[in-house]
Write a protein that holds these residues in place. Structure first.
Motif, PDB file in Angstrom:
ATOM      1  N   VAL A   1       5.976  -6.357  -3.635  1.00  0.00           N
ATOM      2  CA  VAL A   1       4.210  -6.940  -3.530  1.00  0.00           C
ATOM      3  C   VAL A   1       4.321  -6.512  -2.027  1.00  0.00           C
ATOM      4  N   LEU A   2       5.227  -7.307  -0.773  1.00  0.00           N
ATOM      5  CA  LEU A   2       5.122  -7.096   0.452  1.00  0.00           C
ATOM      6  C   LEU A   2       6.138  -5.764   1.151  1.00  0.00           C
ATOM      7  N   CYS A   3       6.721  -5.522   0.521  1.00  0.00           N
ATOM      8  CA  CYS A   3       7.251  -4.236   1.086  1.00  0.00           C
ATOM      9  C   CYS A   3       8.102  -3.935   1.380  1.00  0.00           C
ATOM     10  N   ILE A   4       9.342  -4.539   1.262  1.00  0.00           N
ATOM     11  CA  ILE A   4      10.654  -5.313   1.637  1.00  0.00           C
ATOM     12  C   ILE A   4      10.725  -4.615   1.128  1.00  0.00           C
TER      13      ILE A   4
ATOM     14  N   MET B   1       6.512   1.210   8.640  1.00  0.00           N
ATOM     15  CA  MET B   1       5.431  -0.422   8.537  1.00  0.00           C
ATOM     16  C   MET B   1       4.267  -0.731   7.873  1.00  0.00           C
ATOM     17  N   VAL B   2       4.644  -1.424   7.418  1.00  0.00           N
ATOM     18  CA  VAL B   2       3.803  -1.849   6.389  1.00  0.00           C
ATOM     19  C   VAL B   2       2.665  -2.916   6.373  1.00  0.00           C
ATOM     20  N   THR B   3       1.431  -2.651   5.675  1.00  0.00           N
ATOM     21  CA  THR B   3       0.478  -2.563   6.385  1.00  0.00           C
ATOM     22  C   THR B   3      -0.219  -4.167   5.088  1.00  0.00           C
ATOM     23  N   THR B   4      -1.717  -4.741   5.684  1.00  0.00           N
ATOM     24  CA  THR B   4      -2.198  -5.542   4.767  1.00  0.00           C
ATOM     25  C   THR B   4      -2.890  -5.061   3.555  1.00  0.00           C
TER      26      THR B   4
ATOM     27  N   LYS C   1      -3.324  -4.113  -1.839  1.00  0.00           N
ATOM     28  CA  LYS C   1      -3.758  -3.117  -3.551  1.00  0.00           C
ATOM     29  C   LYS C   1      -2.481  -3.683  -4.149  1.00  0.00           C
ATOM     30  N   LYS C   2      -1.498  -3.822  -3.735  1.00  0.00           N
ATOM     31  CA  LYS C   2       0.060  -4.174  -5.126  1.00  0.00           C
ATOM     32  C   LYS C   2      -0.659  -5.777  -5.424  1.00  0.00           C
ATOM     33  N   ILE C   3      -1.507  -6.967  -4.749  1.00  0.00           N
ATOM     34  CA  ILE C   3      -1.888  -7.768  -5.260  1.00  0.00           C
ATOM     35  C   ILE C   3      -3.058  -7.822  -5.943  1.00  0.00           C
ATOM     36  N   ILE C   4      -4.164  -7.274  -5.686  1.00  0.00           N
ATOM     37  CA  ILE C   4      -4.955  -6.737  -6.631  1.00  0.00           C
ATOM     38  C   ILE C   4      -4.316  -6.267  -7.694  1.00  0.00           C
ATOM     39  N   ASP C   5      -3.719  -4.908  -7.838  1.00  0.00           N
ATOM     40  CA  ASP C   5      -2.946  -4.256  -8.573  1.00  0.00           C
ATOM     41  C   ASP C   5      -2.419  -5.278  -9.672  1.00  0.00           C
TER      42      ASP C   5
END
Length: 73
Positions: free
Chosen positions: A65-68, A1-4, A9-13
């Motif tokens: 970014v959304l881990c999809i 399951m993907v978490t917020t 973290k991906k947006i920050i990076d």
């Protein structure tokens, strides 16, 4: 399951690795600099519209970014 948190973290990076200042990113996204600072501090998540514009601005793959991933294969 993907978490917020994973998405955050991906947006920050991506923002930190962009080489652009918070002010530059804010201007390009048409938001205020403190808003970008909140994204970087993990205090806020961008709206869907702003998220899409971050992906365009920083040449990011929204799926990544959304881990999809495509598990249908």
């Amino acid at each position: 399951m993907v978490t917020t948190e994973e998405i955050r973290k991906k947006i920050i990076d991506a923002i930190r690795n962009s080489g652009k200042s918070q002010t530059q990113i804010a201007e390009l996204l048409h938001v205020k600099q403190p808003t970008v600072a909140c994204y970087l501090a993990g205090k806020a998540m961008p709206s869907l519209e702003t998220f899409a514009n971050i992906c365009i601005l920083l040449d990011l793959d929204a799926n990544e970014v959304l881990c999809i991933t495509d598990n249908r294969k």
